[in-house]
Design an enzyme around this catalytic site. Structure first.
Site, mmCIF file in Angstrom:
data_model
loop_
_atom_site.group_PDB
_atom_site.id
_atom_site.type_symbol
_atom_site.label_atom_id
_atom_site.label_comp_id
_atom_site.label_asym_id
_atom_site.label_seq_id
_atom_site.Cartn_x
_atom_site.Cartn_y
_atom_site.Cartn_z
ATOM 1 N N LYS A 16 0.875 -1.181 0.000
ATOM 2 C CA LYS A 16 0.000 0.000 0.000
ATOM 3 C C LYS A 16 0.908 1.225 0.000
ATOM 4 C CE LYS A 16 -4.323 1.708 1.853
ATOM 5 N NZ LYS A 16 -4.930 1.914 0.550
HETATM 6 N N1 PMP Z 1 -7.407 -2.310 -3.032
HETATM 7 C C1 PMP Z 1 -6.872 -1.083 -3.077
HETATM 8 C C2 PMP Z 1 -6.041 -0.706 -4.249
HETATM 9 C C3 PMP Z 1 -7.101 -0.174 -2.025
HETATM 10 O O1 PMP Z 1 -6.566 1.053 -2.066
HETATM 11 C C4 PMP Z 1 -7.913 -0.543 -0.942
HETATM 12 C C5 PMP Z 1 -8.190 0.440 0.164
HETATM 13 N N2 PMP Z 1 -7.243 0.373 1.160
HETATM 14 C C6 PMP Z 1 -8.439 -1.836 -0.927
HETATM 15 C C7 PMP Z 1 -8.176 -2.696 -1.993
HETATM 16 C C8 PMP Z 1 -9.238 -2.304 0.244
HETATM 17 O O2 PMP Z 1 -8.383 -2.579 1.316
HETATM 18 P P1 PMP Z 1 -8.890 -2.453 2.816
HETATM 19 O O3 PMP Z 1 -10.109 -3.276 2.905
HETATM 20 O O4 PMP Z 1 -7.790 -3.023 3.635
HETATM 21 O O5 PMP Z 1 -9.136 -1.023 3.082
#
Ligand code: PMP
Length: 313
Positions: free
Chosen positions: A158
């Site tokens: 991320k």
């Molecule tokens: N994929 C991407 C590219 C994201 O930015 C996010 C948001 N964080 C998610 C999936 C979902 O992840 P999460 O459920 O951990 O927020």
């Protein structure tokens, strides 16, 4: 207009919004060199309490992102957790909060060793009520931009840099009159949205791409898989999804900490089912919000209370 709040946590201190600044020569500015998390705290109005949702899992993923980037994080999990609590209390939020811990490389002149380049950290927090899209659903499309592949810029990290790819797909979809696009990976299978994971329903079974489909290992995805299985007794299958399957799915939705659960009612102008928000999408939305606000006290292990009895709120 960009979201704002009164205070920001920056390098160990809470500072007024306007004072939270980094230099233009930072690697974070020049090359998007940071790792971050998007997190939520949910407001329970009966208890007048805010609960941070799945704090430990987010901090764990932040460390995994930093590890792949060979970035050292100058704060412990306990320090970050305290920072989140302090910042939310200081801003006196009394509704749902979206917050972002960010760890970034400062000015580096192409230095690469972790001890040669300063790493800074900040936390931004905003009040963010549920979006209208969560109720009505959105129109999606398959993007012609492919999701970052693991051997070029892993979606598992991320990191801000990965969101250049997301931005291309998102802006392209908007320009063409859609809301949020679905991105395929380099192999041509469904990956995810620009900032959320993807799930669909066929014949009563929930199907979502596996964690090695060039997606972020989403915490909401993990939450919903558990809730479908344990609370609704619905089968969830993690497998590759073909593009043409999208068009014959009964239901589809995006999920993520920021997005929450956003129903998709059409893809490339093919209606999903009868073109309305589907029953298994609605049910999981309801359960998700109930659990995140600790309405039935069943998943308290995922929730961290923010306010103390004597806090003004
Ligand atoms: N994929 C991407 C590219 C994201 O930015 C996010 C948001 N964080 C998610 C999936 C979902 O992840 P999460 O459920 O951990 O927020």
């Amino acid at each position: 207009m960009a979201s704002t709040a009164d205070f920001v946590w920056m390098d160990g201190e809470i500072v007024p919004w306007a004072n939270a600044q980094i230099h233009v020569s930072a690697e974070a500015v020049l090359r998007g060199a940071n790792v971050f998390e998007g997190m939520r705290a949910y407001w329970n109005s009966d208890e007048r309490q805010l609960y941070i949702f799945r704090n430990e899992e987010h901090l764990r993923r932040l460390r995994q992102s930093a590890k792949i980037m060979r970035m050292s994080i100058p704060y412990t999990d306990e320090q970050f957790t305290q920072a989140f609590i302090d910042l939310i209390r200081k801003n006196r939020f009394t509704d749902n909060v979206h917050f972002r811990p960010v760890v970034y490389f400062d000015a580096g002149d192409y230095k690469w060793k972790p001890d040669e380049i300063r790493t800074g950290a900040f936390v931004l927090a905003f009040s963010r009520p549920p979006s209208a899209a969560g109720k009505a659903g959105i129109q999606s499309c398959v993007s012609s931009w492919r999701r970052n592949s693991d051997n070029s810029s892993p979606s598992r990290i991320k990191a801000a840099g990965n969101y250049h790819n997301s931005r291309l797909a998102y802006v392209d979809a908007k320009t063409k009159g859609f809301d949020t696009p679905i991105m395929l990976n380099d192999r041509g299978d469904v990956a995810e949205g620009p900032a959320s994971c993807f799930m669909m329903v066929r014949d009563g079974v929930v199907i979502t791409p596996p964690v090695n489909a060039d997606i972020l290992e989403s915490i909401t995805r993990d939450t919903l898989i558990q809730l479908y299985r344990d609370e609704l007794g619905v089968q969830v299958v993690e497998r590759d999804i073909d593009r043409s399957e999208l068009y014959i799915a009964d239901e589809a939705f995006f999920c993520g900490s920021g997005a929450e659960v956003v129903p998709i009612v059409g893809i490339d102008h093919y209606p999903m089912g009868d073109g309305k928000v589907g029953p298994l999408t609605k049910q999981i939305q309801e359960i998700y919000f109930r659990i995140a606000t600790d309405k039935d006290g069943k998943y308290s292990k995922w929730l961290l209370p923010v306010y103390r009895d004597n806090d003004v709120r």
